[in-house]
Design an enzyme around this catalytic site. Structure first.
Site, short mmCIF file in Angstrom:
data_model
loop_
_atom_site.label_atom_id
_atom_site.label_comp_id
_atom_site.label_asym_id
_atom_site.label_seq_id
_atom_site.Cartn_x
_atom_site.Cartn_y
_atom_site.Cartn_z
N ASP A 315 0.85 -1.20 0.00
CA ASP A 315 0.00 0.00 0.00
C ASP A 315 0.88 1.24 0.00
O ASP A 315 2.09 1.18 0.17
CB ASP A 315 -1.01 -0.02 1.15
CG ASP A 315 -0.40 0.33 2.50
OD1 ASP A 315 0.84 0.53 2.58
OD2 ASP A 315 -1.15 0.38 3.48
N ASN A 323 -3.83 12.77 1.00
CA ASN A 323 -5.21 13.22 0.77
C ASN A 323 -5.51 14.49 1.55
O ASN A 323 -6.16 15.42 1.02
CB ASN A 323 -6.20 12.13 1.18
CG ASN A 323 -6.40 11.09 0.08
OD1 ASN A 323 -6.26 11.39 -1.10
ND2 ASN A 323 -6.72 9.87 0.46
N HIS A 328 -8.57 14.87 -2.14
CA HIS A 328 -8.88 13.51 -2.61
C HIS A 328 -8.75 13.36 -4.13
O HIS A 328 -8.43 12.28 -4.62
CB HIS A 328 -10.27 13.09 -2.14
CG HIS A 328 -10.34 12.81 -0.68
ND1 HIS A 328 -9.97 11.59 -0.14
CD2 HIS A 328 -10.71 13.58 0.39
CE1 HIS A 328 -10.12 11.62 1.18
NE2 HIS A 328 -10.58 12.83 1.53
N ASP A 332 -6.68 10.48 -5.81
CA ASP A 332 -7.17 9.56 -6.85
C ASP A 332 -6.23 9.56 -8.05
O ASP A 332 -5.98 8.51 -8.66
CB ASP A 332 -8.57 9.97 -7.29
CG ASP A 332 -9.64 9.66 -6.25
OD1 ASP A 332 -9.32 8.93 -5.29
OD2 ASP A 332 -10.78 10.13 -6.41
N GLU A 358 -5.85 2.42 -0.58
CA GLU A 358 -4.51 2.44 -1.18
C GLU A 358 -3.84 1.09 -1.16
O GLU A 358 -2.63 0.98 -1.36
CB GLU A 358 -3.63 3.46 -0.45
CG GLU A 358 -3.25 3.08 0.97
CD GLU A 358 -4.29 3.47 2.02
OE1 GLU A 358 -3.89 3.66 3.17
OE2 GLU A 358 -5.49 3.58 1.68
#
Length: 436
Positions: A315, A323, A328, A332, A358
Site C-alpha cells: 500500500d 489526501n 482527494h 485519486d 490504497e
C-alpha cells in the site's frame, strides 16, 4: 430413348392440359394433321414450320415439350434441339423421323433427347411419350415450386439459416446468411470460403478460426434441441459476431437423407452487454485494474488447479496525509498513476488488483519466493523514482509470501499482508518477506 413397340391403346393424360407443347414440322400436311389431333388434348399447342422458326417460338414462349422432325430447312431438328437444351436443359424433346439412320440416333443420344418416333407416327406411341414427358415436367415444376416455397420460408427468417450435408458443405442458405458473408448465391460462398467450418471459431481470434475443425459442429448436430455459442467470421470482418447455433437432421428421403438444417441467432449485443457487466463487476472503477471480487475468482480457480504462485501485498505510505494535504482528487490521480506504472512492470499473465483504498495485490503465477521478492523490489524502486504530480515523494511498503501446498488463498494473502505491516514498522518504503 426409343420407340414403344407393343401396340396398346393409350389415353392422353390430363397433365397435357397443364403444359405448353411446341410441334415443329416443315411438311404442312403432316404438321396440320398431327396438330389437329394434338389440339384435342393439348390446349397450349404451338406450331413452327422449320428449325429457325422453332427456335424463335421456343425463346418467346418457353414450351416444356418440343416435338420436332429431324430433316428440316434452315436448321435441322437435332441442331435446333441442341440449342434448346443448352438454353433450357430440362426441356423435353421428342424427335420424329422417317429414317433409321444410325448417325442421327447417335447425335440424338449425345444431345440428350427424350425419345424418337418413326413416321408415320403411331398415335399410341406419341401419347405414351407425351404422357411420360408431361409427368416429368409437372414433377419438376412441383419440385421447383417447393424449392421456391422453402427458400421463401428460409429467407423470411432473420436468423442465419443453412442446410448442410454430412461433410458440412452448404447446400442451401437463406438471404440473411448470404448477406452476412456479402454473397448473392451459395456458389459464391463456396468459392470464397469453402465449407461452414472455415468461418467458425470459439473466440474472436481469426487465427483460431483458421484452425477450427469439425468437432464442434458434430457436437452441435448430435445435440438436437440445445444451442451452443460460437463466432462467424466474414471475409472482411475484423472480429466476427457472436451467435448461438442449433441444428437438426432433416426428415426425408433421397437427397435429404444426410442433410441438416443449422440456425444461427445473433447474440452479439447480449454478449457485449454481458462482457460489459462482467467488466464492471470485476474491475476497479477508478484504476481500471482487477478488483477484490476478480482477485477472489482467480484465487479460487488457481486453488482448484493447485497452482503455485507468489503474492505481493503493498500500500501507499502516508496516503492519508497526501489526501489531507493535496485533496482527494489528487489522491485519486496518484492511485491511477501508480496502477498504470505497476502494470507496465508486470507480465501479461500476472494478476494486479486493488483491494480498496490504497491497498494493492499482485499474484505471480509460478513465481518462487526469491523471484517474487525480486519483483517487489523492482516495483518499489519504480514507484520511488516516479515523478508523481505532488511536491513530495510517493513510496510504498511491500509484503511478499508464497502459497503453501493446499493452503487456503485467504491465508496466503493474510501472510503477505502481515509482511507488509512489518515493512511499515521497519520504516516504510521497503520489502519484507513472510518467513514461511
Amino acid at each position: 430413348m426409343g420407340e414403344f413397340s407393343k401396340e396398346e391403346r393409350v389415353v392422353p393424360s390430363e397433365d397435357l392440359r397443364k403444359i405448353k407443347v411446341l410441334y415443329v414440322e416443315d411438311e404442312e400436311i403432316i404438321r396440320e394433321s398431327l396438330a389437329a389431333l394434338l389440339r384435342r388434348y393439348v390446349p397450349h399447342l404451338l406450331l413452327a414450320s422449320n428449325g429457325q422458326e422453332g427456335l424463335e417460338v421456343f425463346e418467346r414462349e418457353h414450351p416444356e415439350i418440343v416435338i420436332s422432325d429431324i430433316r428440316m430447312p434452315k436448321i435441322d431438328g437435332l441442331e435446333m434441339a441442341r440449342q434448346m437444351k443448352e438454353s433450357l436443359p430440362d426441356v423435353q424433346v421428342i424427335i420424329t423421323t422417317a429414317f433409321g439412320d444410325s448417325d442421327y440416333l447417335l447425335r440424338a443420344i449425345e444431345i440428350g433427347l427424350n425419345g424418337y418416333l418413326i413416321k408415320p407416327i403411331n398415335k399410341n406411341n406419341l401419347f405414351k411419350f407425351l404422357n411420360e414427358s408431361a409427368r416429368h415436367v409437372l414433377a419438376q415444376k412441383a419440385k421447383e415450386r417447393f424449392n421456391r416455397y422453402t427458400q421463401q420460408i428460409l429467407d423470411f427468417q432473420q436468423n442465419l439459416v443453412v442446410v448442410i450435408d454430412e461433410n458440412f458443405a452448404i447446400k442451401r442458405a437463406n438471404k440473411s446468411f448470404l448477406d452476412y458473408f456479402d454473397c448473392t448465391v451459395v456458389e459464391e460462398f463456396v468459392l470464397t470460403y469453402g465449407d461452414l467450418t472455415k468461418v467458425i471459431s470459439l473466440s474472436y481470434s481469426r487465427e483460431e478460426a483458421k484452425g477450427f475443425d469439425k468437432f464442434f459442429l458434430e457436437a452441435v448436430i448430435g445435440d438436437v434441441g440445445h444451442s451452443h455459442s460460437l463466432i462467424l467470421h466474414s471475409q472482411g470482418g475484423e472480429s466476427g459476431r457472436f451467435f448461438t447455433v442449433s441444428a437438426s437432421k432433416l426428415v426425408g428421403e433421397g437427397e435429404w437423407e444426410s442433410e441438416y438444417i443449422v440456425s444461427f441467432t445473433d447474440i452479439t449485443s447480449f454478449e457485449k452487454e454481458n462482457k460489459k457487466l462482467q467488466r464492471q463487476a470485476t474491475t476497479d472503477t477508478l484504476t481500471g485494474i482487477d478488483n477484490r471480487f476478480r482477485l477472489q475468482e482467480i484465487l479460487e480457480e488457481w486453488k482448484v488447479r493447485d497452482e503455485s504462485y507468489g503474492v505481493i501485498f503493498f500500500d501507499i505510505d502516508h496516503f492519508k496525509q497526501i489526501n489531507d494535504e493535496y485533496g482527494h482528487d489528487k489522491g485519486d490521480e496518484i492511485l491511477v498513476g501508480l496502477a498504470r506504472l505497476i502494470k507496465t512492470e508486470l507480465r501479461d499473465e500476472d494478476i494486479f488488483a486493488r483491494l480498496g483504498g490504497e491497498e494493492f495485490v499482485v499474484l505471480l503465477k509460478g513465481a518462487s519466493l526469491p523471484k517474487a521478492t525480486e519483483i517487489a523490489q523492482r516495483l518499489r524502486q519504480a514507484i520511488e523514482q516516479h515523478p508523481f504530480p505532488i511536491q513530495r515523494r510517493v513510496s510504498c511498503s511491500f509484503g511478499v509470501a508464497k502459497n503453501q501446498f493446499r493452503e487456503e488463498p485467504e491465508e496466503t494473502i493474510k501472510r503477505a499482508d502481515l509482511a507488509m505491516y512489518l515493512a511499515k514498522r521497519a520504516g516504510r518504503n521497503r520489502v519484507e518477506v513472510d518467513p514461511r
